[in-house]
Design a protein around this motif. Structure first.
Motif, PDB file in Angstrom:
ATOM      1  N   GLY A  26       1.028  -1.190  -0.031  1.00 29.36           N
ATOM      2  CA  GLY A  26      -0.087  -0.247   0.105  1.00 29.36           C
ATOM      3  C   GLY A  26       0.885   1.102   0.134  1.00 29.36           C
ATOM      4  N   ARG A  27       0.404   2.348   0.005  1.00 28.61           N
ATOM      5  CA  ARG A  27       0.996   3.747   0.015  1.00 28.61           C
ATOM      6  C   ARG A  27       0.410   4.627   1.094  1.00 28.61           C
ATOM      7  NH1 ARG A  27      -2.718   6.611  -0.015  1.00 28.61           N
ATOM      8  NH2 ARG A  27      -3.879   7.250  -1.917  1.00 28.61           N
ATOM      9  N   VAL A  28       1.451   5.599   1.168  1.00 27.05           N
ATOM     10  CA  VAL A  28       1.092   6.733   1.637  1.00 27.05           C
ATOM     11  C   VAL A  28       1.403   7.922   1.267  1.00 27.05           C
ATOM     12  CG1 VAL A  28       2.970   7.060   3.662  1.00 27.05           C
ATOM     13  CG2 VAL A  28       0.578   8.089   4.154  1.00 27.05           C
ATOM     14  N   GLY A  32       1.324  16.400  -2.114  1.00 24.50           N
ATOM     15  CA  GLY A  32       0.924  16.395  -3.906  1.00 24.50           C
ATOM     16  C   GLY A  32      -0.395  15.579  -3.738  1.00 24.50           C
ATOM     17  N   GLU A  33      -1.484  16.338  -3.068  1.00 22.81           N
ATOM     18  CA  GLU A  33      -2.763  15.592  -3.089  1.00 22.81           C
ATOM     19  C   GLU A  33      -3.776  16.328  -3.985  1.00 22.81           C
ATOM     20  OE1 GLU A  33      -3.243  12.733  -1.670  1.00 22.81           O
ATOM     21  OE2 GLU A  33      -2.511  13.314   0.275  1.00 22.81           O
ATOM     22  N   HIS A  34      -4.480  15.280  -4.764  1.00 22.14           N
ATOM     23  CA  HIS A  34      -5.228  15.627  -5.829  1.00 22.14           C
ATOM     24  C   HIS A  34      -4.739  16.189  -7.057  1.00 22.14           C
ATOM     25  CE1 HIS A  34      -9.057  14.540  -3.878  1.00 22.14           C
ATOM     26  NE2 HIS A  34      -8.536  14.744  -2.668  1.00 22.14           N
ATOM     27  N   THR A  35      -3.262  16.199  -7.152  1.00 19.09           N
ATOM     28  CA  THR A  35      -2.561  16.755  -8.307  1.00 19.09           C
ATOM     29  C   THR A  35      -2.232  15.619  -9.373  1.00 19.09           C
ATOM     30  OG1 THR A  35      -0.543  16.235  -6.970  1.00 19.09           O
ATOM     31  CG2 THR A  35      -1.156  18.459  -6.793  1.00 19.09           C
ATOM     32  N   ASP A  36      -2.625  14.372  -9.106  1.00 18.39           N
ATOM     33  CA  ASP A  36      -2.188  13.329 -10.001  1.00 18.39           C
ATOM     34  C   ASP A  36      -3.217  13.595 -11.312  1.00 18.39           C
ATOM     35  OD1 ASP A  36      -4.434  11.971  -8.746  1.00 18.39           O
ATOM     36  OD2 ASP A  36      -3.454  10.209  -8.686  1.00 18.39           O
ATOM     37  N   TYR A  37      -4.348  13.777 -11.121  1.00 15.56           N
ATOM     38  CA  TYR A  37      -5.367  13.892 -12.237  1.00 15.56           C
ATOM     39  C   TYR A  37      -5.263  15.244 -12.862  1.00 15.56           C
ATOM     40  CZ  TYR A  37      -8.493  15.349  -8.564  1.00 15.56           C
ATOM     41  OH  TYR A  37      -9.077  15.977  -7.557  1.00 15.56           O
ATOM     42  N   ASN A  38      -4.380  16.305 -12.260  1.00 20.51           N
ATOM     43  CA  ASN A  38      -4.151  17.320 -13.065  1.00 20.51           C
ATOM     44  C   ASN A  38      -2.662  17.444 -13.684  1.00 20.51           C
ATOM     45  OD1 ASN A  38      -6.430  19.167 -12.343  1.00 20.51           O
ATOM     46  ND2 ASN A  38      -5.865  18.228 -10.190  1.00 20.51           N
ATOM     47  N   ASN A 164     -12.824   6.184 -10.547  1.00 17.64           N
ATOM     48  CA  ASN A 164     -12.113   7.284 -11.594  1.00 17.64           C
ATOM     49  C   ASN A 164     -10.706   7.709 -10.729  1.00 17.64           C
ATOM     50  OD1 ASN A 164     -11.938   8.492 -13.899  1.00 17.64           O
ATOM     51  ND2 ASN A 164     -13.439  10.185 -13.326  1.00 17.64           N
ATOM     52  N   CYS A 165      -9.714   6.961 -10.390  1.00 16.29           N
ATOM     53  CA  CYS A 165      -8.820   7.277  -9.707  1.00 16.29           C
ATOM     54  C   CYS A 165      -7.518   7.740 -10.889  1.00 16.29           C
ATOM     55  CB  CYS A 165      -8.195   6.152  -8.900  1.00 16.29           C
ATOM     56  SG  CYS A 165      -7.570   4.870  -9.882  1.00 16.29           S
ATOM     57  N   GLY A 166      -6.492   8.502 -10.117  1.00 12.84           N
ATOM     58  CA  GLY A 166      -5.468   8.878 -10.938  1.00 12.84           C
ATOM     59  C   GLY A 166      -4.440   7.772 -10.918  1.00 12.84           C
ATOM     60  N   ILE A 167      -3.122   8.161 -11.366  1.00 12.82           N
ATOM     61  CA  ILE A 167      -2.090   7.097 -11.335  1.00 12.82           C
ATOM     62  C   ILE A 167      -1.315   7.105 -10.022  1.00 12.82           C
ATOM     63  CG2 ILE A 167      -0.662   8.722 -12.690  1.00 12.82           C
ATOM     64  CD1 ILE A 167      -1.040   5.200 -13.571  1.00 12.82           C
ATOM     65  N   MET A 168      -1.573   7.981  -9.118  1.00 15.84           N
ATOM     66  CA  MET A 168      -0.402   7.868  -8.018  1.00 15.84           C
ATOM     67  C   MET A 168      -0.258   6.560  -7.273  1.00 15.84           C
ATOM     68  SD  MET A 168      -0.172  10.355  -4.770  1.00 15.84           S
ATOM     69  CE  MET A 168      -2.011   9.964  -4.100  1.00 15.84           C
ATOM     70  N   ASP A 169      -1.367   5.886  -6.886  1.00 19.81           N
ATOM     71  CA  ASP A 169      -1.641   4.728  -6.038  1.00 19.81           C
ATOM     72  C   ASP A 169      -0.932   3.637  -6.603  1.00 19.81           C
ATOM     73  OD1 ASP A 169      -2.857   6.668  -4.506  1.00 19.81           O
ATOM     74  OD2 ASP A 169      -4.940   5.526  -5.047  1.00 19.81           O
ATOM     75  N   GLN A 170      -1.059   3.596  -7.920  1.00 19.63           N
ATOM     76  CA  GLN A 170      -0.488   2.210  -8.587  1.00 19.63           C
ATOM     77  C   GLN A 170       0.924   2.402  -9.058  1.00 19.63           C
ATOM     78  OE1 GLN A 170      -3.501   3.617  -9.476  1.00 19.63           O
ATOM     79  NE2 GLN A 170      -5.038   2.050  -9.004  1.00 19.63           N
ATOM     80  N   ALA A 217     -17.839  13.177  -4.807  1.00 27.28           N
ATOM     81  CA  ALA A 217     -17.141  14.379  -4.444  1.00 27.28           C
ATOM     82  C   ALA A 217     -15.812  14.315  -5.265  1.00 27.28           C
ATOM     83  CB  ALA A 217     -16.691  14.212  -2.914  1.00 27.28           C
ATOM     84  N   TYR A 218     -15.049  13.304  -5.399  1.00 28.52           N
ATOM     85  CA  TYR A 218     -13.916  13.061  -5.780  1.00 28.52           C
ATOM     86  C   TYR A 218     -14.218  13.552  -7.553  1.00 28.52           C
ATOM     87  CZ  TYR A 218      -9.533  10.935  -7.471  1.00 28.52           C
ATOM     88  OH  TYR A 218      -8.223  10.560  -8.063  1.00 28.52           O
ATOM     89  N   ASN A 219     -15.121  13.001  -8.100  1.00 31.90           N
ATOM     90  CA  ASN A 219     -15.598  13.269  -9.436  1.00 31.90           C
ATOM     91  C   ASN A 219     -15.832  14.870  -9.557  1.00 31.90           C
ATOM     92  OD1 ASN A 219     -14.766  10.926 -10.340  1.00 31.90           O
ATOM     93  ND2 ASN A 219     -16.866  10.272  -9.997  1.00 31.90           N
ATOM     94  N   THR A 326      -3.890  12.804   4.270  1.00 35.27           N
ATOM     95  CA  THR A 326      -3.438  12.154   3.136  1.00 35.27           C
ATOM     96  C   THR A 326      -4.390  11.339   2.294  1.00 35.27           C
ATOM     97  OG1 THR A 326      -1.634  10.470   2.250  1.00 35.27           O
ATOM     98  CG2 THR A 326      -2.508  10.193   4.569  1.00 35.27           C
ATOM     99  N   GLY A 327      -4.246  11.083   0.947  1.00 34.03           N
ATOM    100  CA  GLY A 327      -5.103  10.280   0.087  1.00 34.03           C
ATOM    101  C   GLY A 327      -6.278  11.241  -0.410  1.00 34.03           C
ATOM    102  N   ALA A 328      -7.288  10.841  -0.943  1.00 39.41           N
ATOM    103  CA  ALA A 328      -8.546  11.446  -1.387  1.00 39.41           C
ATOM    104  C   ALA A 328      -9.184  12.254  -0.528  1.00 39.41           C
ATOM    105  CB  ALA A 328      -9.587  10.279  -1.948  1.00 39.41           C
ATOM    106  N   GLY A 329      -9.244  11.762   0.994  1.00 40.42           N
ATOM    107  CA  GLY A 329      -9.819  12.658   2.126  1.00 40.42           C
ATOM    108  C   GLY A 329     -11.548  12.430   2.392  1.00 40.42           C
TER     109      GLY A 329
HETATM  110  C1  GLA Z   1      -6.929   8.946  -4.383  1.00 34.92           C
HETATM  111  C2  GLA Z   1      -6.679   8.499  -5.730  1.00 34.92           C
HETATM  112  C3  GLA Z   1      -5.347   8.821  -6.412  1.00 34.92           C
HETATM  113  C4  GLA Z   1      -5.395  10.399  -6.090  1.00 34.92           C
HETATM  114  C5  GLA Z   1      -5.645  10.680  -4.541  1.00 34.92           C
HETATM  115  C6  GLA Z   1      -5.723  12.109  -4.116  1.00 34.92           C
HETATM  116  O1  GLA Z   1      -5.995   8.067  -3.515  1.00 34.92           O
HETATM  117  O2  GLA Z   1      -6.834   7.025  -6.014  1.00 34.92           O
HETATM  118  O3  GLA Z   1      -5.298   8.593  -7.658  1.00 34.92           O
HETATM  119  O4  GLA Z   1      -6.025  11.382  -6.687  1.00 34.92           O
HETATM  120  O5  GLA Z   1      -6.974  10.217  -4.109  1.00 34.92           O
HETATM  121  O6  GLA Z   1      -4.498  12.706  -4.241  1.00 34.92           O
END
Ligand code: GLA
Length: 378
Positions: A26-28, A32-38, A164-170, A217-219, A326-329
């Motif tokens: 997993g990750r923490v 850089g929060e919510h920046t991945d999909y930007n 609809n997540c970004g690429i950060m976690d993977q 809320a994320y979308n 940290t994370g989506a919130g």
């Molecule tokens: C979730 C998403 C990530 C990222 C974070 C916010 O963890 O899966 O892609 O957008 O929220 O930084």
């Protein structure tokens, strides 16, 4: 995790020793929060909580998996993947996307277990996805390409699971290096391994709150960011500088302007964080954590009361350099940077203060930066 226990369980279910053991963490996210999909910058780190699979290849296209934690057996055929519900969808989704990308897969028998808290915002789903990709690479004999596997796992989550997540976690689960945070450019997927400051502990503080409506809320945040990018005439908010940001005030609604301000300033904070980390300036790093939290609370509006409370409890401790959600919130975890020798004392003090303030019980994890998805044995 004792690999022996996992091997023993495999033996119990499949009457043979497993040939391979894989692990994906997993990750923490440090900042850089919510920046991945930007198309922006992030600085996550893989944690020492992971998903493990012991497996052996099969001659056919069957995948049989025993989840030791859920105590369920599941199976599917790689030739006839159909959507269903539950934890198996992450695995089927990765299989589907791998095949779609042209990989020839073999089936396998596996037992699976993990200690990434589920639903806490520590990317237990990315860990399952990357462990699956690692398993398929091992049994099917194709080379491991961390970025490619992260993209495939993200597609599994976006298109198969429907999140609809970004690429950060993977990317964090796929490409991290033990002892380092992962500085990632989410536009190019270029990575740099950033050494963590010495004598510092990364402490995860789980508020124990969860919010069901995170997805909507994320979308909504994503579309507000896209709206702002369109107004600025750029591909993504990554392309707006802190200096240009002010121009938005003349045309954007107050709320969209606030969303844009968070993203643009957060990207700048990540870049500075990497610099100050290299220079060993933990004090400044902590200030950036605190500023990130304030921005997520006031401009991006993705904290909840529990997150704000636990972050305040952390920031009040003298051993703490900085803390943020940290994370989506909307619930889940905060992360704090703490003097290593005081980490346990810090954990106890924050738990007590948080309990008093919120009435809730926190879970605290003092974490180590671990290795990305890997073959542990075989
Ligand atoms: C979730 C998403 C990530 C990222 C974070 C916010 O963890 O899966 O892609 O957008 O929220 O930084």
């Amino acid at each position: 995790m004792e690999t022996q226990t996992l091997e023993q369980s495999f033996l119990t279910y499949f009457n043979a020793k497993p040939e391979i053991i894989v692990r994906a963490p997993g990750r923490v996210n440090l900042i850089g929060e919510h920046t991945d999909y930007n198309d922006g910058f992030v600085l996550p780190m893989a944690i020492d909580h992971a998903v493990w699979m012991a497996l052996s290849p099969r001659a056919d296209l069957q995948v049989r998996i025993r989840s030791l934690d859920l105590e369920v057996d599941s199976a599917f055929d790689l030739n006839s993947l159909a959507k269903g519900e539950g934890w198996l969808e992450y695995i089927k989704g990765v299989a589907f996307q791998l095949q779609k990308a042209g990989y020839e897969l073999r089936g396998f028998d596996a037992v699976m277990t993990g200690d990434v808290p589920r639903g806490a915002g520590l990317s237990s789903s990315a860990a399952v996805e990357l462990a699956t990709a690692r398993a398929f690479a091992a049994v099917s004999g194709f080379a491991w390409d961390a970025a490619q596997m992260a993209i495939i796992s993200q597609k599994a989550e976006n298109e198969w699971v429907g999140v609809n997540c970004g690429i950060m976690d993977q990317m964090a689960s796929a490409a991290s290096k033990a002892g380092y945070a992962l500085f990632l450019d989410c536009r190019t997927l270029e990575v740099q391994h950033a050494p963590l400051p010495e004598n510092i502990s990364v402490v995860i503080l789980d508020t124990s709150t969860r919010r069901g409506l995170v997805d909507s809320a994320y979308n909504e945040r994503r579309s507000q960011c896209e709206e702002a990018a369109r107004w600025f005439g750029v591909k993504a908010l990554r392309d707006v500088s802190v200096d240009d940001l002010k121009k938005g005030e003349s045309g954007l609604s107050e709320v969209v302007m606030k969303r844009a301000r968070h993203i643009v300033t957060e990207n700048a904070r990540v870049l500075e964080a990497v610099q100050v980390m290299k220079a060993g300036n933990v004090k400044r790093l902590g200030e950036l954590f605190n500023a990130s939290h304030a921005s997520l609370r006031d401009d991006f509006e993705v904290t909840n009361e529990a997150l704000n409370q636990i972050v305040e409890c952390a920031q009040e401790q003298s051993s703490c350099f900085g803390a943020r959600m940290t994370g989506a919130g909307f619930g889940g975890c905060a992360v704090a940077l703490v003097q290593e020798e005081n980490a346990q004392e810090f954990a106890n003090a924050v738990s007590a203060a948080y309990k008093q303030r919120s009435g809730l019980d926190a879970s605290v994890y003092v974490c180590k930066a671990s290795e990305g998805a890997s073959i542990v044995k075989g």
